[in-house]
Design a protein around this motif. Structure first.
Motif, PDB file in Angstrom:
ATOM      1  N   SER A 147      19.709  18.249 -20.749  1.00 27.34           N
ATOM      2  CA  SER A 147      20.646  17.619 -20.075  1.00 27.34           C
ATOM      3  C   SER A 147      20.456  16.328 -19.667  1.00 27.34           C
ATOM      4  CB  SER A 147      21.697  18.139 -19.191  1.00 27.34           C
ATOM      5  OG  SER A 147      20.879  18.592 -18.033  1.00 27.34           O
ATOM      6  N   SER A 148      20.968  15.336 -19.016  1.00 27.46           N
ATOM      7  CA  SER A 148      20.983  14.340 -18.279  1.00 27.46           C
ATOM      8  C   SER A 148      20.034  14.575 -17.103  1.00 27.46           C
ATOM      9  CB  SER A 148      21.896  13.369 -18.188  1.00 27.46           C
ATOM     10  OG  SER A 148      22.405  12.806 -19.221  1.00 27.46           O
ATOM     11  N   PRO A 149      18.805  14.123 -16.690  1.00 33.12           N
ATOM     12  CA  PRO A 149      18.213  14.477 -15.570  1.00 33.12           C
ATOM     13  C   PRO A 149      18.763  13.864 -14.437  1.00 33.12           C
ATOM     14  CG  PRO A 149      16.804  12.875 -16.810  1.00 33.12           C
ATOM     15  CD  PRO A 149      17.976  13.218 -17.860  1.00 33.12           C
ATOM     16  N   GLY A 150      18.657  14.486 -13.010  1.00 30.67           N
ATOM     17  CA  GLY A 150      18.686  13.860 -12.150  1.00 30.67           C
ATOM     18  C   GLY A 150      17.403  13.174 -11.788  1.00 30.67           C
ATOM     19  N   PHE A 151      17.446  12.193 -10.981  1.00 30.91           N
ATOM     20  CA  PHE A 151      16.303  11.420 -10.410  1.00 30.91           C
ATOM     21  C   PHE A 151      16.396  10.493  -9.102  1.00 30.91           C
ATOM     22  CE2 PHE A 151      18.900   9.485 -13.909  1.00 30.91           C
ATOM     23  CZ  PHE A 151      19.269   8.423 -13.343  1.00 30.91           C
ATOM     24  N   ALA A 152      15.028  10.301  -8.702  1.00 34.72           N
ATOM     25  CA  ALA A 152      15.225   9.526  -7.345  1.00 34.72           C
ATOM     26  C   ALA A 152      13.660   8.807  -7.214  1.00 34.72           C
ATOM     27  CB  ALA A 152      15.371  10.456  -6.286  1.00 34.72           C
ATOM     28  N   TYR A 153      13.630   8.139  -6.112  1.00 33.91           N
ATOM     29  CA  TYR A 153      12.498   7.529  -5.597  1.00 33.91           C
ATOM     30  C   TYR A 153      11.810   8.344  -4.413  1.00 33.91           C
ATOM     31  CZ  TYR A 153      12.346   3.329  -8.578  1.00 33.91           C
ATOM     32  OH  TYR A 153      12.190   2.392  -9.696  1.00 33.91           O
ATOM     33  N   LEU A 154      10.935   8.674  -4.301  1.00 32.92           N
ATOM     34  CA  LEU A 154      10.105   8.975  -2.994  1.00 32.92           C
ATOM     35  C   LEU A 154       9.249   8.107  -2.706  1.00 32.92           C
ATOM     36  CD1 LEU A 154      10.003  11.098  -0.579  1.00 32.92           C
ATOM     37  CD2 LEU A 154       8.202  12.369  -2.169  1.00 32.92           C
ATOM     38  N   TYR A 155       9.271   7.360  -1.263  1.00 36.34           N
ATOM     39  CA  TYR A 155       8.331   6.478  -0.776  1.00 36.34           C
ATOM     40  C   TYR A 155       7.413   7.214   0.258  1.00 36.34           C
ATOM     41  CZ  TYR A 155      11.402   2.836  -2.876  1.00 36.34           C
ATOM     42  OH  TYR A 155      11.919   2.079  -3.767  1.00 36.34           O
ATOM     43  N   TYR A 156       6.254   6.861   0.293  1.00 40.32           N
ATOM     44  CA  TYR A 156       5.415   7.480   1.306  1.00 40.32           C
ATOM     45  C   TYR A 156       4.126   6.513   1.614  1.00 40.32           C
ATOM     46  CZ  TYR A 156       3.151   8.527  -3.149  1.00 40.32           C
ATOM     47  OH  TYR A 156       2.670   8.434  -4.396  1.00 40.32           O
ATOM     48  N   THR A 157       3.583   6.900   2.770  1.00 33.12           N
ATOM     49  CA  THR A 157       2.454   5.759   3.252  1.00 33.12           C
ATOM     50  C   THR A 157       1.271   6.625   2.471  1.00 33.12           C
ATOM     51  OG1 THR A 157       1.936   7.534   5.172  1.00 33.12           O
ATOM     52  CG2 THR A 157       3.641   5.683   5.464  1.00 33.12           C
TER      53      THR A 157
ATOM     54  N   GLY B 198       0.768  -1.382  -0.045  1.00 34.48           N
ATOM     55  CA  GLY B 198       0.031   0.111  -0.039  1.00 34.48           C
ATOM     56  C   GLY B 198       0.689   1.114   0.072  1.00 34.48           C
ATOM     57  N   THR B 199       2.194   1.169   0.102  1.00 35.02           N
ATOM     58  CA  THR B 199       3.099   2.340   0.271  1.00 35.02           C
ATOM     59  C   THR B 199       3.068   2.903  -1.331  1.00 35.02           C
ATOM     60  OG1 THR B 199       4.402   1.384   1.781  1.00 35.02           O
ATOM     61  CG2 THR B 199       5.398   3.113   0.325  1.00 35.02           C
ATOM     62  N   GLY B 200       3.112   4.293  -1.393  1.00 39.01           N
ATOM     63  CA  GLY B 200       3.194   4.925  -2.746  1.00 39.01           C
ATOM     64  C   GLY B 200       4.798   4.924  -2.898  1.00 39.01           C
ATOM     65  N   ARG B 201       5.179   4.990  -4.252  1.00 44.28           N
ATOM     66  CA  ARG B 201       6.445   5.270  -4.786  1.00 44.28           C
ATOM     67  C   ARG B 201       6.570   6.060  -5.891  1.00 44.28           C
ATOM     68  NH1 ARG B 201       9.690   0.310  -6.995  1.00 44.28           N
ATOM     69  NH2 ARG B 201       8.543   0.714  -8.856  1.00 44.28           N
ATOM     70  N   ALA B 202       7.023   7.321  -5.664  1.00 47.10           N
ATOM     71  CA  ALA B 202       6.960   8.390  -6.887  1.00 47.10           C
ATOM     72  C   ALA B 202       8.304   8.227  -7.556  1.00 47.10           C
ATOM     73  CB  ALA B 202       6.747   9.723  -6.370  1.00 47.10           C
ATOM     74  N   THR B 203       8.489   8.199  -8.872  1.00 45.97           N
ATOM     75  CA  THR B 203       9.697   8.551  -9.713  1.00 45.97           C
ATOM     76  C   THR B 203       9.678  10.032 -10.028  1.00 45.97           C
ATOM     77  OG1 THR B 203       9.482   6.262 -10.668  1.00 45.97           O
ATOM     78  CG2 THR B 203      11.021   7.864 -11.789  1.00 45.97           C
ATOM     79  N   VAL B 204      10.694  10.489  -9.462  1.00 38.41           N
ATOM     80  CA  VAL B 204      10.833  12.125  -9.425  1.00 38.41           C
ATOM     81  C   VAL B 204      12.091  12.526 -10.252  1.00 38.41           C
ATOM     82  CG1 VAL B 204      10.885  14.355  -8.401  1.00 38.41           C
ATOM     83  CG2 VAL B 204       9.596  12.343  -7.299  1.00 38.41           C
ATOM     84  N   CYS B 205      12.021  13.372 -11.245  1.00 37.07           N
ATOM     85  CA  CYS B 205      13.259  14.090 -12.283  1.00 37.07           C
ATOM     86  C   CYS B 205      13.385  15.322 -11.975  1.00 37.07           C
ATOM     87  CB  CYS B 205      12.696  13.658 -13.647  1.00 37.07           C
ATOM     88  SG  CYS B 205      11.813  11.828 -14.108  1.00 37.07           S
ATOM     89  N   GLU B 206      14.699  15.856 -12.193  1.00 37.51           N
ATOM     90  CA  GLU B 206      14.676  17.270 -12.215  1.00 37.51           C
ATOM     91  C   GLU B 206      15.758  17.639 -13.515  1.00 37.51           C
ATOM     92  OE1 GLU B 206      16.979  19.094  -9.015  1.00 37.51           O
ATOM     93  OE2 GLU B 206      18.769  17.828  -9.770  1.00 37.51           O
ATOM     94  N   TRP B 207      15.860  18.912 -13.946  1.00 30.50           N
ATOM     95  CA  TRP B 207      16.625  19.228 -15.058  1.00 30.50           C
ATOM     96  C   TRP B 207      17.242  20.560 -14.636  1.00 30.50           C
ATOM     97  CZ3 TRP B 207      11.746  17.020 -15.785  1.00 30.50           C
ATOM     98  CH2 TRP B 207      12.061  15.674 -16.603  1.00 30.50           C
ATOM     99  N   TRP B 208      18.498  20.980 -15.074  1.00 28.40           N
ATOM    100  CA  TRP B 208      19.146  22.405 -14.858  1.00 28.40           C
ATOM    101  C   TRP B 208      18.382  23.279 -15.876  1.00 28.40           C
ATOM    102  CZ3 TRP B 208      22.004  23.115 -10.756  1.00 28.40           C
ATOM    103  CH2 TRP B 208      22.515  22.037 -10.054  1.00 28.40           C
ATOM    104  N   ASN B 209      18.914  24.475 -16.228  1.00 26.38           N
ATOM    105  CA  ASN B 209      18.585  25.337 -16.996  1.00 26.38           C
ATOM    106  C   ASN B 209      18.891  25.095 -18.605  1.00 26.38           C
ATOM    107  OD1 ASN B 209      17.065  26.660 -15.108  1.00 26.38           O
ATOM    108  ND2 ASN B 209      18.824  28.242 -14.871  1.00 26.38           N
ATOM    109  N   LYS B 210      19.010  23.822 -18.986  1.00 21.92           N
ATOM    110  CA  LYS B 210      19.106  23.261 -20.340  1.00 21.92           C
ATOM    111  C   LYS B 210      19.259  21.833 -20.592  1.00 21.92           C
ATOM    112  CE  LYS B 210      24.239  22.600 -19.515  1.00 21.92           C
ATOM    113  NZ  LYS B 210      25.677  23.035 -19.739  1.00 21.92           N
TER     114      LYS B 210
END
Length: 199
Positions: free
Chosen positions: A116-126, A102-114
């Motif tokens: 490029s290869s994104p940063g990414f991570a999992y966030l887990y939450y109840t 029942g836990t949620g898992r989000a796949t989150v991405c980020e980019w700089w101001n151009k």
């Protein structure tokens, strides 16, 4: 999350009108993959958590945390940085998964101001108790009330902690890279938020 993704957020002073992008040091513009819906309760929780955490890293000031963040954070360590800038942060929500427990898992991405290869991570939450508010969008760069419901974040896995999922997550985030015209022209550019928060 910001630390997990490799983001070095901005420091900024308080302003007279903190909910308006012209009077705030940072705005967030989100895109979503086919496995996520930015109007869902899950997206509300993830957006509010990541944005709030990033703002705290920028300022080290508890007043930068969104209403309800402290109760919504059960295990994720907050940290600060000293680099300062004004910016628009481009973010992606590639996928939201409900795990067998029942836990949620989000796949989150980020980019700089151009682009490029994104940063990414999992966030887990109840996902227990009252749900976060759905359909949160508007002109404000931050919510003016608690939108977390009773859910809590329990863990973040950054890029180097994804193990066997690394390539899958990297591919999903790369596919979400916004068009080059969507990237701010400079770190000092603060664009209106997407989807933003109700005023």
């Amino acid at each position: 999350m910001a630390a997990a993704l490799g983001l070095i957020p901005a420091c900024s002073s308080n302003t007279d009108h903190p909910n308006q992008p012209g009077h705030n040091e940072m705005s967030f513009r989100w895109v979503a993959g086919p496995g996520a819906d930015l109007s869902s309760s899950d997206a509300t929780f993830v957006r509010a958590f990541i944005e709030s955490q990033t703002r705290y890293m920028a300022s080290g000031d508890n007043s930068s945390l969104y209403p309800g963040f402290t109760e919504a954070n059960s295990a994720v360590k907050l940290s600060t940085v000293t680099t300062a800038w004004r910016r628009t942060q481009l973010m992606g929500l590639a996928e939201i998964t409900t795990l067998p427990d029942g836990t949620g898992r989000a796949t989150v991405c980020e980019w700089w101001n151009k682009p490029s290869s994104p940063g990414f991570a999992y966030l887990y939450y109840t996902r227990q108790g009252s749900f976060p508010l759905p359909d949160q969008r508007g002109p404000s760069v931050r919510p003016n009330r608690n939108v977390f419901g009773h859910w809590t974040a329990t863990k973040e896995n950054n890029t180097v902690e994804l193990g066997d999922d690394y390539q899958k997550v990297a591919t999903a985030c790369q596919a979400l890279t916004p068009p080059i015209g969507d990237f701010p022209s400079s770190d000092a550019t603060v664009q209106p938020p997407v989807p933003g928060w109700p005023s």
